[in-house]
Design an enzyme around this catalytic site. Structure first.
Site: not given
Ligand code: URA
Length: 236
Positions: A102-104, A106, A193
């Site tokens: 997961l992105d930082k 998210t 995104k």
């Protein structure tokens, strides 16, 4: 199984460290001191103590983490705190890793495990495992977007994404924002995104709610984790 393998898999240390610990007379099997790692034991019946503490055999570990923002989905990072850094000392093992990224920025469900086969099954695009997200979007998501997502389309760099299920939860005309849920079966870099970018909108908040049968436990505060229940594990 061999005693040294048992101790290493139970998280006492690496095979090399275990060898040294055995030499130091720190291990007993059924109350007998043992120095030889080659000894075969019954991992479910024999009583193994390390430094006086019972060592219980468990090969695989599974933790459901509620990932907060600001933490990276990696095992090590020179700059940022990682999801593995969120583990308490007693739960930390060198072989634990996050299943996917997961992105930082998210939040949401992230599985931590040392079970490589399960991770592969959950992440392989061929296995079509659902990943469900909730997102807040800058811009008004339309029925046309729902259709585009349903048929699959190309991202701005022409990379193709497979059909996905987009559900509009809320539209706020005054603020020009939307709340949606999206189910995808792939895991391309920044996929959610980039999918909204391709339809001229921007994800401002993203949270993963589900991966396959595994649902985010909303009782878990951000940054907290718990072992999977037997039922969750069976269903996965
Ligand atoms: N898609 C994204 O863009 N970011 C995530 O963290 C997960 C899916």
């Amino acid at each position: 199984m061999r005693l040294d393998k048992f101790l290493a898999e139970a998280g006492v240390g690496s095979r090399k460290e275990v060898k040294l610990l055995l030499k130091k007379n720190l291990v007993t099997v059924n109350e007998q001191p043992v120095k030889d790692g080659k000894l075969h034991i019954d991992e479910y019946q024999d009583i193994v103590l390390f430094a006086g503490e019972r060592v219980i055999y468990q090969k695989f570990y599974y933790y459901l983490l509620h990932k907060p923002q600001g933490v990276v989905s990696a095992t090590e990072d020179a700059r940022d705190q990682t999801v593995i850094d969120l583990l308490k000392e007693e739960d930390y093992r060198t072989d634990l890793f996050p299943v996917g990224r997961l992105d930082k920025d998210t939040e949401g469900l992230l599985l931590l495990t040392n079970d490589g086969q399960l991770a592969h099954r959950l992440l392989s695009p061929k296995k079509h495992v659902d990943k469900e997200y909730f997102a807040e979007i800058e811009g008004l998501v339309t029925e046309e977007d729902v259709q585009i997502f349903a048929s699959g389309f190309a991202l701005t760099n022409d990379e193709q994404v497979k059909p996905s299920k987009l559900l509009i939860d809320e539209i706020n005309e005054a603020n020009q924002t939307s709340k949606i849920r999206l189910v995808i079966q792939e895991g391309k870099f920044h996929q959610v995104k980039r999918m909204f970018e391709a339809v001229d909108k921007r994800v401002v908040y993203l949270k993963r709610l589900r991966m396959g049968s595994l649902v985010l436990d909303e009782q878990l505060p951000l940054g907290a984790y718990r072992p999977l229940t037997e039922t969750e594990l069976q269903e996965l």
